[in-house]
Design an enzyme around this catalytic site. Structure first.
Site, mmCIF file in Angstrom:
data_model
loop_
_atom_site.group_PDB
_atom_site.id
_atom_site.type_symbol
_atom_site.label_atom_id
_atom_site.label_comp_id
_atom_site.label_asym_id
_atom_site.label_seq_id
_atom_site.Cartn_x
_atom_site.Cartn_y
_atom_site.Cartn_z
ATOM 1 N N SER A 259 1.005 -1.549 0.290
ATOM 2 C CA SER A 259 0.252 0.031 -0.442
ATOM 3 C C SER A 259 1.001 1.361 -0.038
ATOM 4 C CB SER A 259 -0.689 -0.144 1.315
ATOM 5 O OG SER A 259 -1.729 1.119 1.398
ATOM 6 N N ASP A 260 0.274 2.044 -0.518
ATOM 7 C CA ASP A 260 0.659 3.652 -1.132
ATOM 8 C C ASP A 260 0.577 4.053 0.324
ATOM 9 O OD1 ASP A 260 2.141 6.067 -1.611
ATOM 10 O OD2 ASP A 260 -0.010 6.670 -2.328
#
Length: 663
Positions: A259-260
């Site tokens: 995940s960013d």
């Protein structure tokens, strides 16, 4: 499968069995039509979402400023960037003409979509402004340097090219259908050779072809597509639009979610923290400190920058009643602070806010008691360092008691881009369902560590120094990526200060290790990894590049939708697995039954010798078949009715597994 039905229909036409040919064509077109309808309907659901307004650029052409389609901008164009403008290409900020008395050209640029940095970056003459960023303050003239594939965004987009992969569910269906087809062909050849001894070629071939078609799982693709489409509709009710139906099956088997951070795990919005240390008796709490910070702004006007927006959005304006702003010094890139001269309760004094080291110089350099000044400097420096180790940023506030009096430190306002309210629970739920979450961000390592600490992600966060890079010439990934870097990447909880190619290669490395990998993101810098992942998920508010690269687009804030998606996907997986298992069993049952019946049961042996006497009206010249077979219509009816009952599996009440699904 479709080719087999086409071949069977052509053979029936050659044998002049037109009713049988018509039945086969009906099955073929029904299969194609339903599959086309379901896939097209799912694609149309996201077509409007992907559509966006064409970006517009203000360009000087023939001595006149014009608004044109940004795609028509070319290197050398003179463009105007003002507040709210999207940067149409990589541009260089132009200085003012010689002799100009205007202030140096500066703009504040939001590069969150490119770098993950939450706060705008101030840029000056000679700086390069990248395509895809947004101007949040100021107005400058720039010269276009690079467009298209040559821009920073374009080079990132080059990672998106490549041949589309066959999805896992397609591979499974191909394997199942291929295995059943090979088995069917082998058994049907044996049946054909046997029946050829009993009947003429046309009858033997007609029966064999129909048996072959009946033994192939005709409705397998229809039911699979229908089941996935129903799941897509169910996901849309939870705020997730599926752009690739096969991604639902991949989501069911996802074991690692990368995940960013900015805008995905966090709000992409700075929030003032509760811990705001004070150093003066007049500051009793955070509210007092915010009041003084607002005095160093034009609080009666709209915020001028991100910091003013942050402070004026948190201050209690009733505390500023009766306070009069006499003079104001805006932020200057040389002075690097703002200053307000105010009158309150009959007292006139100055208040300033800015970077801690700037305010410390203001306070300490003019303090006659240098020993006390040095103690204050040491104390503030240590506090700022401690906050910095947690990735928390600080703004210092100072004031005077009179208009010409000495400056003294009031305190520090601390702020951080906080996690979304549901992120921590979402990560805990993901772990409960057997999905490991890794954070991959372009932001600073210290900020990544603080975010990981708040989310209980684990503190084994590394920077990008030891991560692999693409070949600078061919832009290809390193050979043996998983073998060389897998032991380094797999145990980490996350990575910071990464570039788009790092995200891409991290995802690719995990895939080479055999893990079904998902990726969430919202920016241009996430697009290559979103496309490469088994499941690319674009969060709400994602850029066009991110949405176009994703398999699933979220339309609601937060990541809790992903957990709903995992649960729904695993239920769908169970339904598809049950269907395929049952369909294989039904196919084998039909095939083996007719195969054995052809050899074991010969109706002609049971035909009465004196047919006319025992069966009134029975023609004496009609012989019973030499082998067991059924009319084409009956075989197709059995197959279609069997497949019709199987479609109900798409609505089955399945229970989601607690671990990632595997075939």
């Amino acid at each position: 499968m479709a080719l087999m039905i086409w071949a069977a229909a052509i053979i029936e036409a050659a044998l002049a069995n037109y009713p049988d040919m018509a039945i086969l064509f009906f099955i073929l077109f029904a299969n194609a039509s339903i599959a086309f309808y379901e896939i097209t309907k799912s694609g149309n659901a996201v077509a409007a979402l992907r559509a966006s307004l064409k970006p517009v650029a203000t360009v000087k052409r023939n001595g006149t400023w014009k608004n044109i389609d940004a795609s028509f901008v070319v290197p050398g164009d003179l463009v105007l960037l003002a507040t709210g403008s999207s940067v149409p290409a990589d541009c260089r900020i132009n200085p003012h003409p010689p002799g100009s008395v205007a202030a140096p050209p500066t703009i504040d640029v939001d590069q969150a979509a490119l770098t993950g940095e939450s706060l705008p970056v101030t840029m000056f003459a000679g700086d390069s402004v990248k395509m895809g960023s947004v101007v949040v303050k100021g107005e400058v003239e720039c010269t276009v340097e690079f467009t298209g594939i040559e821009t920073f965004m374009g080079k990132t987009a080059s990672l998106l090219t490549g041949d589309p992969e066959t999805s896992n569910i397609q591979k499974i269906l191909i394997q199942v259908v291929s295995s059943l087809t090979i088995l069917s062909i082998c058994l049907c050849i044996i049946v054909f050779v046997y029946t050829l001894k009993k009947e003429n070629v046309s009858d033997a071939l007609s029966f064999t072809v129909v048996l072959l078609v009946a033994s192939i799982p005709i409705a397998m693709e229809i039911v699979t597509t229908t089941t996935l489409s129903l799941g897509s509709k169910e996901l849309s009710h939870h705020g997730a639009i599926v752009t690739r139906l096969a991604a639902i099956e991949d989501l069911a088997g996802m074991s690692i979610l990368c995940s960013d951070k900015t805008g995905t795990l966090t709000l992409n919005k700075m929030v003032i923290q509760d811990d705001c240390p004070s150093y003066a008796p007049c500051v009793k709490n955070r509210e007092n400190l915010l009041t003084f910070a607002a005095m160093a702004s034009k609080w009666k006007e709209p915020p001028r920058d991100a910091l003013d927006t942050l402070i004026l959005g948190s201050v209690n304006f009733t505390t500023l009643e009766g306070v009069e702003l006499l003079d104001y010094m805006p932020f200057d890139p040389v002075v690097k602070r703002t200053q307000g001269t105010v009158r309150s309760n009959g007292q006139t004094f100055k208040v300033s806010k800015g970077a801690p080291h700037v305010i410390l110089h203001l306070v300490c350099d003019h303090d006659p008691d240098q020993r006390a000044a040095q103690e204050m400097k040491t104390k503030v420096d240590e506090t700022v360092t401690q906050f910095g180790l947690r990735g928390i940023r600080c703004v210092a506030i100072a004031r005077t008691d009179t208009i010409d009096g000495p400056w003294y430190m009031l305190g520090l306002i601390t702020f951080l881009d906080p996690p979304r309210p549901d992120t921590k629970q979402t990560i805990a739920d993901a772990v409960k369902y057997g999905v490991e979450v890794k954070m991959i961000t372009g932001d600073h390592l210290l900020i990544a560590l603080e975010t990981a600490r708040q989310l209980n992600l684990g503190l084994d966060i590394a920077n990008s120094v030891e991560l692999p890079r693409l070949d600078p010439v061919t832009k290809k990934k390193p050979d043996r990526l998983g073998e060389l870097y897998g032991d380094y990447i797999l145990p980490k909880n996350g990575f910071a200060q990464v570039f788009p190619e790092h995200k891409y290669l991290i995802v690719e490395c995990l895939r080479e290790l055999g893990y079904k990998t998902g990726m969430t993101g919202d920016g241009v810098n996430d697009a290559p990894a979103l496309k490469r992942a088994d499941v690319g998920i674009a969060v709400q508010g994602a850029t066009d590049a991110a949405r176009a690269s994703a398999d699933i687009v979220l339309t609601q804030p937060g990541l809790s939708t992903i957990i709903h998606g995992i649960i729904i996907a695993r239920k769908i997986f169970v339904r598809i697995r049950n269907f395929i298992t049952y369909r294989v069993a039904a196919t084998l049952q039909l095939l083996i039954f007719f195969f054995i019946s052809c050899f074991a049961m010969q109706p002609i042996h049971y035909q009465p010798a004196d047919r006319g006497r025992h069966i009134p009206g029975y023609p004496d010249n009609f012989d019973w078949p030499a082998f067991f077979h059924m009319p084409v219509l009956m075989l197709m009816l059995i197959t279609l009715l069997n497949d019709g009952t199987l479609i109900s599996i798409g609505y089955d009440n399945a229970i989601a597994s607690k671990v990632p699904e595997k075939w």
